[in-house]
Design an enzyme around this catalytic site. Structure first.
Site, short mmCIF file in Angstrom:
data_model
loop_
_atom_site.label_atom_id
_atom_site.label_comp_id
_atom_site.label_asym_id
_atom_site.label_seq_id
_atom_site.Cartn_x
_atom_site.Cartn_y
_atom_site.Cartn_z
CG ASP A 45 -2.06 0.83 0.93
OD1 ASP A 45 -3.19 0.39 0.60
OD2 ASP A 45 -2.19 1.92 1.34
CG ASN A 98 -6.37 -5.07 -5.85
OD1 ASN A 98 -7.44 -5.20 -6.55
ND2 ASN A 98 -6.20 -4.21 -4.78
CE1 TYR A 164 -10.44 0.77 -12.56
CE2 TYR A 164 -12.67 0.49 -13.83
CZ TYR A 164 -11.61 -0.04 -12.73
OH TYR A 164 -11.81 -1.06 -12.03
CE LYS A 168 -8.97 -2.36 -13.38
NZ LYS A 168 -7.86 -3.16 -12.39
#
Length: 309
Positions: A45, A98, A164, A168
């Protein structure tokens, strides 16, 4: 003759995973599911405090985990994540890409930075982390699993998400390409296409009241869990231990949707209708035939709106 049935075990004992963007939300759910299946996990993170909390949640439950604070996107960050896994646990078997951010705007209002920051984190971050993992897994010579996180927006497009959706969609192309390139090394490559109650879906008006009820401890209704395939991050996380396990050793190059009570296989782009003209096409010829041949049933775009009840 060998048994063609793949093993059913999803035990990940002895395996090591890196999960980017795993301090909270879907990423933490993925890391938790892998740890419960026996894998040691490197939590990642950009916030050290959040990463530390995530590590404690795994270790307090009996798992093995460490944190590596880094902003995913650069080669340096990817190399650090892989090196941390090897330094702490001796190997790397699973890479889950992720990490992501959102900068939603319609095309005419999207800035260069809006576009570049999202593509850097999602698309370049997936590339650099997967490349670093593939190098290590090939050196180990024992196979491995690359699990890339996709989105329905990448499969169908979504209003206000040029950056985005493009990133993706590119991840889906990477899955298909890398599954061919890494097959000989025994490395599987798949995408998870999750649908879950998250900070992002909380902004969708049709979902908002049900997510608010979920926060109050009320279960999601069946029409959402089944009809929309919409559930909790933990529902989506169930797919990760399977894809990382021996039970999925023959599953590669796939985009797999999961959410609520629903598990689905997304199709790859393919021709849906064709027409031919002897000697090739002219603009006039295309115009004359389009609406009653190839263009008679155009493809739909966008994520279908949820049918709230």
């Amino acid at each position: 003759m060998s048994d063609p049935t793949p093993p059913s075990s999803t035990d990940l004992s002895g395996k090591v995973a890196v999960v980017t963007g795993s301090g909270r939300g879907l990423g933490l759910a993925y890391a938790t599911a892998l740890a419960r299946a026996g894998a040691a996990v490197v939590i990642n993170d950009v916030d050290a405090g959040i990463a530390g909390q995530a590590v404690r949640s795994l270790t307090d439950a009996g798992g093995r985990a460490v944190a590596e604070v880094a902003a995913v996107g650069t080669t340096e960050a990817a190399d650090r994540l892989v090196a941390r896994a090897v330094q702490e646990f001796g190997r790397l078997d699973i890479m889950v890409t992720n990490a992501g951010i959102l900068r939603d705007r319609v095309l005419w209002k999207m800035t260069d930075d809006d576009f570049d920051s999202v593509v850097t984190t999602h698309l370049r971050g997936t590339f650099t982390c997967a490349r670093a993992a593939a190098v290590r897994m090939r050196e180990q010579g024992e196979g491995g699993s690359l699990i890339l996180i996709g989105s329905p927006a990448g499969q169908r497009g979504n209003f206000g998400q040029t950056n985005y959706a493009a990133a993706k969609a590119g991840i889906g192309a990477m899955v298909r390409t890398w599954s061919m390139e890494l097959g000989r090394a025994g490395i599987t490559v798949n995408a998870v296409v999750p649908v879950a109650a998250t900070a992002m879906t909380e902004t969708i008006p049709a979902f908002a009241p049900y997510i608010e009820a979920l926060h109050r401890g009320e279960p999601l209704p069946e029409f959402l869990r089944k009809g929309e395939g919409f559930g909790t991050p933990e529902d989506c996380a169930a797919l990760l231990p399977f894809l990382a396990s021996d039970a999925a050793r023959d599953v590669t190059g796939q985009c797999i949707g999961i959410g609520g009570d629903k598990l689905a296989l997304w199709s790859h782009p393919q021709e849906v209708s064709v027409a031919y003209a002897d000697g090739g096409w002219t603009p006039e010829g295309i115009a004359a035939t389009w609406h009653h041949s190839v263009g008679s049933a155009p493809q739909t775009v966008g994520i279908p709106a949820p049918q709230a009840r």
